[in-house]
Every structure is written in structure tokens, then in C-alpha cells.
Design a protein around this motif. Sequence first.
Motif, PDB file in Angstrom:
ATOM      1  N   LEU A 149       0.803  -1.218   0.000  1.00 58.74           N
ATOM      2  CA  LEU A 149       0.000   0.000   0.000  1.00 58.74           C
ATOM      3  C   LEU A 149       0.844   1.279   0.000  1.00 58.74           C
ATOM      4  O   LEU A 149       0.286   2.368  -0.123  1.00 58.74           O
ATOM      5  N   SER A 150       2.144   1.161   0.112  1.00 60.55           N
ATOM      6  CA  SER A 150       2.996   2.341   0.187  1.00 60.55           C
ATOM      7  C   SER A 150       3.528   2.792  -1.169  1.00 60.55           C
ATOM      8  O   SER A 150       4.061   3.898  -1.300  1.00 60.55           O
ATOM      9  N   ARG A 151       3.346   1.952  -2.184  1.00 58.78           N
ATOM     10  CA  ARG A 151       3.903   2.242  -3.515  1.00 58.78           C
ATOM     11  C   ARG A 151       3.222   1.333  -4.532  1.00 58.78           C
ATOM     12  O   ARG A 151       2.493   0.410  -4.147  1.00 58.78           O
ATOM     13  N   CYS A 152       3.500   1.579  -5.796  1.00 53.39           N
ATOM     14  CA  CYS A 152       3.020   0.660  -6.846  1.00 53.39           C
ATOM     15  C   CYS A 152       3.735  -0.670  -6.677  1.00 53.39           C
ATOM     16  O   CYS A 152       4.966  -0.727  -6.608  1.00 53.39           O
ATOM     17  N   ILE A 153       2.988  -1.742  -6.640  1.00 54.10           N
ATOM     18  CA  ILE A 153       3.571  -3.050  -6.400  1.00 54.10           C
ATOM     19  C   ILE A 153       4.430  -3.518  -7.575  1.00 54.10           C
ATOM     20  O   ILE A 153       5.326  -4.356  -7.416  1.00 54.10           O
ATOM     21  N   ASN A 154       4.220  -2.947  -8.760  1.00 52.42           N
ATOM     22  CA  ASN A 154       4.963  -3.376  -9.932  1.00 52.42           C
ATOM     23  C   ASN A 154       6.236  -2.563 -10.161  1.00 52.42           C
ATOM     24  O   ASN A 154       7.325  -3.114 -10.282  1.00 52.42           O
ATOM     25  N   CYS A 155       6.115  -1.232 -10.174  1.00 50.19           N
ATOM     26  CA  CYS A 155       7.269  -0.394 -10.516  1.00 50.19           C
ATOM     27  C   CYS A 155       7.837   0.386  -9.339  1.00 50.19           C
ATOM     28  O   CYS A 155       8.890   1.014  -9.456  1.00 50.19           O
ATOM     29  N   GLY A 156       7.134   0.378  -8.209  1.00 53.36           N
ATOM     30  CA  GLY A 156       7.625   1.084  -7.039  1.00 53.36           C
ATOM     31  C   GLY A 156       7.286   2.557  -6.989  1.00 53.36           C
ATOM     32  O   GLY A 156       7.692   3.264  -6.056  1.00 53.36           O
ATOM     33  N   ASN A 157       6.524   3.062  -7.945  1.00 59.39           N
ATOM     34  CA  ASN A 157       6.148   4.472  -7.983  1.00 59.39           C
ATOM     35  C   ASN A 157       5.364   4.844  -6.724  1.00 59.39           C
ATOM     36  O   ASN A 157       4.410   4.164  -6.343  1.00 59.39           O
ATOM     37  N   LYS A 158       5.763   5.924  -6.073  1.00 62.04           N
ATOM     38  CA  LYS A 158       5.119   6.352  -4.833  1.00 62.04           C
ATOM     39  C   LYS A 158       4.158   7.519  -5.036  1.00 62.04           C
ATOM     40  O   LYS A 158       3.710   8.129  -4.066  1.00 62.04           O
ATOM     41  N   GLU A 159       3.824   7.797  -6.269  1.00 64.39           N
ATOM     42  CA  GLU A 159       2.892   8.888  -6.566  1.00 64.39           C
ATOM     43  C   GLU A 159       1.676   8.341  -7.304  1.00 64.39           C
ATOM     44  O   GLU A 159       1.817   7.608  -8.278  1.00 64.39           O
ATOM     45  N   GLY A 160       0.485   8.735  -6.830  1.00 67.74           N
ATOM     46  CA  GLY A 160      -0.765   8.294  -7.457  1.00 67.74           C
ATOM     47  C   GLY A 160      -1.047   9.048  -8.733  1.00 67.74           C
ATOM     48  O   GLY A 160      -0.193   9.809  -9.200  1.00 67.74           O
ATOM     49  N   GLY A 169      -2.009  -7.958  -5.729  1.00 69.02           N
ATOM     50  CA  GLY A 169      -1.822  -7.902  -4.287  1.00 69.02           C
ATOM     51  C   GLY A 169      -1.442  -6.545  -3.741  1.00 69.02           C
ATOM     52  O   GLY A 169      -0.699  -6.451  -2.753  1.00 69.02           O
ATOM     53  N   GLY A 170      -1.968  -5.486  -4.346  1.00 65.12           N
ATOM     54  CA  GLY A 170      -1.662  -4.159  -3.831  1.00 65.12           C
ATOM     55  C   GLY A 170      -1.987  -3.071  -4.826  1.00 65.12           C
ATOM     56  O   GLY A 170      -2.772  -3.270  -5.762  1.00 65.12           O
ATOM     57  N   LEU A 171      -1.358  -1.922  -4.644  1.00 63.43           N
ATOM     58  CA  LEU A 171      -1.632  -0.759  -5.479  1.00 63.43           C
ATOM     59  C   LEU A 171      -0.904  -0.837  -6.811  1.00 63.43           C
ATOM     60  O   LEU A 171       0.236  -1.304  -6.893  1.00 63.43           O
ATOM     61  N   LEU A 172      -1.575  -0.352  -7.842  1.00 67.62           N
ATOM     62  CA  LEU A 172      -0.970  -0.159  -9.154  1.00 67.62           C
ATOM     63  C   LEU A 172      -1.083   1.312  -9.526  1.00 67.62           C
ATOM     64  O   LEU A 172      -2.136   1.920  -9.351  1.00 67.62           O
ATOM     65  N   CYS A 173       0.007   1.879 -10.033  1.00 68.09           N
ATOM     66  CA  CYS A 173      -0.046   3.268 -10.490  1.00 68.09           C
ATOM     67  C   CYS A 173      -0.635   3.329 -11.895  1.00 68.09           C
ATOM     68  O   CYS A 173      -0.883   2.298 -12.531  1.00 68.09           O
ATOM     69  N   ARG A 174      -0.815   4.537 -12.393  1.00 65.64           N
ATOM     70  CA  ARG A 174      -1.453   4.718 -13.695  1.00 65.64           C
ATOM     71  C   ARG A 174      -0.675   4.022 -14.814  1.00 65.64           C
ATOM     72  O   ARG A 174      -1.266   3.466 -15.737  1.00 65.64           O
ATOM     73  N   CYS A 176       0.940   1.300 -14.673  1.00 63.38           N
ATOM     74  CA  CYS A 176       0.931  -0.159 -14.573  1.00 63.38           C
ATOM     75  C   CYS A 176      -0.463  -0.756 -14.574  1.00 63.38           C
ATOM     76  O   CYS A 176      -0.629  -1.962 -14.326  1.00 63.38           O
ATOM     77  N   LEU A 177      -1.474   0.048 -14.850  1.00 60.55           N
ATOM     78  CA  LEU A 177      -2.856  -0.440 -14.794  1.00 60.55           C
ATOM     79  C   LEU A 177      -3.130  -1.572 -15.769  1.00 60.55           C
ATOM     80  O   LEU A 177      -4.014  -2.399 -15.547  1.00 60.55           O
ATOM     81  N   ALA A 178      -2.362  -1.611 -16.862  1.00 59.20           N
ATOM     82  CA  ALA A 178      -2.590  -2.650 -17.868  1.00 59.20           C
ATOM     83  C   ALA A 178      -2.342  -4.055 -17.321  1.00 59.20           C
ATOM     84  O   ALA A 178      -2.799  -5.036 -17.914  1.00 59.20           O
TER      85      ALA A 178
END
Length: 248
Positions: A149-160, A169-174, A176-178
Motif C-alpha cells: 500500500l505504500s507504492r506501486c507493487i509493480n514499478c515502485g512508484n510512490k505517486e498516485g 496484491g496491492g496498489l498499481l499506479c497509472r 501499470c494499470l494494464a
Amino acid sequence: MLEKIEGIILKTIDYGETNKIITIFSKNIGKFTAMARGAKKPRSRMAAVTQPFIAGQFFVYINPGLSTIRQGEILESFRAIREDIEKTAYTAYLVELTEKLLDDKTPEPYLYDQLYRTMEWIAEYEEYDIPIMMYELKAFQKGGFEPTLSRCINCGNKEGPYAFSLGEGGLLCRRCLALDDQSIRLTEVQVKLLQMFQAVGIEQVGEISVKLENRKLLRQILDAYYDRFGGYFLKSRRFLNQLDQLKE
């Protein structure tokens, strides 16, 4: 060696005509199982102190396998929980979740404190969905399957902005939505609430204000997340679902 141990009773099983096998989540040594001889006898001193949800001081002979409770004293009976079917159901869920996810005899003093405080909240107040979600996320962490929940689970991006992906299993940033076209788009407030629930202790719950629609969405996310990653069937959740259907 006889030890004095503070703990919360998570589970009881009748054993023979007069005995019980008790699972206790203790403050100092973690979860352990012990025999309470004579606890099924109505006049036994052990009968009252070996009920589910009891927080007590126990004098225990700790053994590598099954330990033995010699005597106990109630610290908190959580009577308000026992007298309310809905509070009983939610507390049963919390203690079953704890019993399933914790390893034996592994000290977890912070989680013990959080469970105790959550039960105190349930006993005192009529709204307790937020404390329950806060405790769940901490229990998920101890179970080894907490969401990222602290970052994008795929790329590590910490900005929404972010979406929540059950598949990942967690957050995806814009960007990595694909990876998951079924992900749930979240507002900035909803993301911050999830992060806060995971990081903040129950003692700060009074400072958190959550709109009803956000509570419902986050509840749905955590339920679906446990179904995907939890690994244990919880009987108490089935009863909670039945209660929710009755309320609706």
C-alpha cells in the motif's frame, strides 16, 4: 516451570468429561495451547476464566507440546461483547483470524496490544468497522500476505493516482494499470485511508473520520483480498455474512 502469563483466550475445545484445551494469545510468548483440567465442572474456579474472549492472568506450566494451566484470574471479561450478538460475532472473527495466522510461541506484543485495544473499542462503542479493518491489516502482515500500500507493487512508484489490484496484491499506479484490467480505481482519500489503517495503531482511531461509502468500499476490498490470499476458511466470516444479509 510455572509462569505467570497475561493473555486472551482465542479458542476452547472440550476434552473428555471435565477438561478443556485452551488456545491463548499471550503478551510475552505469543500463541500457545494448554490443558485446563476440570474447567468444564460448573463449580470449578477454572470455568469462568477459560471462556472465549477472556483476558486474564494465567499460571501455566509451559511445555514444548501441550502446556498446563494451573489457575487463572480474569483481567477483563468483555461482558458488553458477550451480551450483544453482533459484537460477539465480530470479536469471534478477530480471534479466529488471530488464531489461524499466528505461529505458535512467537512473541507478538504489538499485535497483542492491538487486539486488546480493538476488543475494548468493540465493547465500548457501537461503530467498530474502522478498528476492525485496522487490526485485519496488521494481522495480514503477521500472516505474511499483507497488501502493498505504500507504492506501486509493480514499478515502485510512490505517486498516485492508484488502483487496487487483487490479482497483483496491492496498489498499481497509472502506468501499470494494464497489468490488471479488473483493478479498482481509488481516490487519493481512499488510498490514504488504507495506508493509515495499515500503519497507525488502534489507539489513534478516534482521529480518523471516514465516509460511509468509503467504509463500504474498503470493507469489500479487504474481504476480497482475504478470500484471495488468506488461505484459511473462517467459520466466523460466514456468520458475519449472514448477519449482514439480515441487516440489509
